[in-house]
Design a protein around this motif. Structure first.
Motif, mmCIF file in Angstrom:
data_model
loop_
_atom_site.group_PDB
_atom_site.id
_atom_site.type_symbol
_atom_site.label_atom_id
_atom_site.label_comp_id
_atom_site.label_asym_id
_atom_site.label_seq_id
_atom_site.Cartn_x
_atom_site.Cartn_y
_atom_site.Cartn_z
ATOM 1 N N ARG A 1 0.852 -1.179 0.000
ATOM 2 C CA ARG A 1 0.000 0.000 0.000
ATOM 3 C C ARG A 1 0.892 1.234 0.000
ATOM 4 N NH1 ARG A 1 -5.309 -0.607 -0.509
ATOM 5 N NH2 ARG A 1 -5.556 1.227 0.729
ATOM 6 N N TRP A 2 0.348 2.357 -0.428
ATOM 7 C CA TRP A 2 1.093 3.608 -0.434
ATOM 8 C C TRP A 2 0.880 4.355 0.873
ATOM 9 C CZ3 TRP A 2 4.767 5.196 -3.664
ATOM 10 C CH2 TRP A 2 4.840 4.597 -4.919
ATOM 11 N N TYR A 3 1.977 4.900 1.406
ATOM 12 C CA TYR A 3 1.951 5.649 2.665
ATOM 13 C C TYR A 3 2.754 6.929 2.524
ATOM 14 C CZ TYR A 3 0.384 1.307 4.841
ATOM 15 O OH TYR A 3 -0.322 0.179 5.181
ATOM 16 N N SER B 1 -5.333 7.717 0.974
ATOM 17 C CA SER B 1 -6.672 7.328 0.539
ATOM 18 C C SER B 1 -6.678 7.108 -0.971
ATOM 19 C CB SER B 1 -7.677 8.416 0.911
ATOM 20 O OG SER B 1 -7.453 9.573 0.113
ATOM 21 N N ASP B 2 -7.712 6.462 -1.464
ATOM 22 C CA ASP B 2 -7.837 6.233 -2.906
ATOM 23 C C ASP B 2 -7.867 7.561 -3.658
ATOM 24 O OD1 ASP B 2 -7.829 3.490 -2.593
ATOM 25 O OD2 ASP B 2 -10.018 3.342 -2.550
ATOM 26 N N LEU C 1 -0.919 7.753 -8.625
ATOM 27 C CA LEU C 1 -0.426 6.458 -8.151
ATOM 28 C C LEU C 1 -1.483 5.359 -8.221
ATOM 29 C CD1 LEU C 1 1.510 7.779 -5.036
ATOM 30 C CD2 LEU C 1 2.471 7.118 -7.231
ATOM 31 N N ALA C 2 -2.689 5.709 -8.639
ATOM 32 C CA ALA C 2 -3.765 4.702 -8.684
ATOM 33 C C ALA C 2 -4.019 4.255 -10.101
ATOM 34 C CB ALA C 2 -5.048 5.283 -8.106
#
Length: 55
Positions: free
Chosen positions: A10-12, A45-46, A54-55
């Motif tokens: 996941r991205w952080y 968040s999305d 990045l999505a």
């Protein structure tokens, strides 16, 4: 296949200077991480992922 768990990276956003893997990361850096995140990381968040491409 008893109780297999698939970890997804996941991205952080890094909130405080932290070693992620073997690299020192600064606040504001974006990192992918596939473990249990501590208080030094905030999951994006999305909506944020889409804005940053990045999505």
């Amino acid at each position: 296949m008893a109780n297999e768990t698939k970890l997804t990276a996941r991205w952080y956003e890094v909130l405080e200077p932290s070693y992620i893997g073997d690299q020192l990361r600064s606040p504001g850096d974006l990192v992918q991480f596939s473990g249990e995140a501590g208080r030094n990381l905030r999951e994006l968040s999305d909506e944020e992922l889409k804005k940053k491409g990045l999505a």
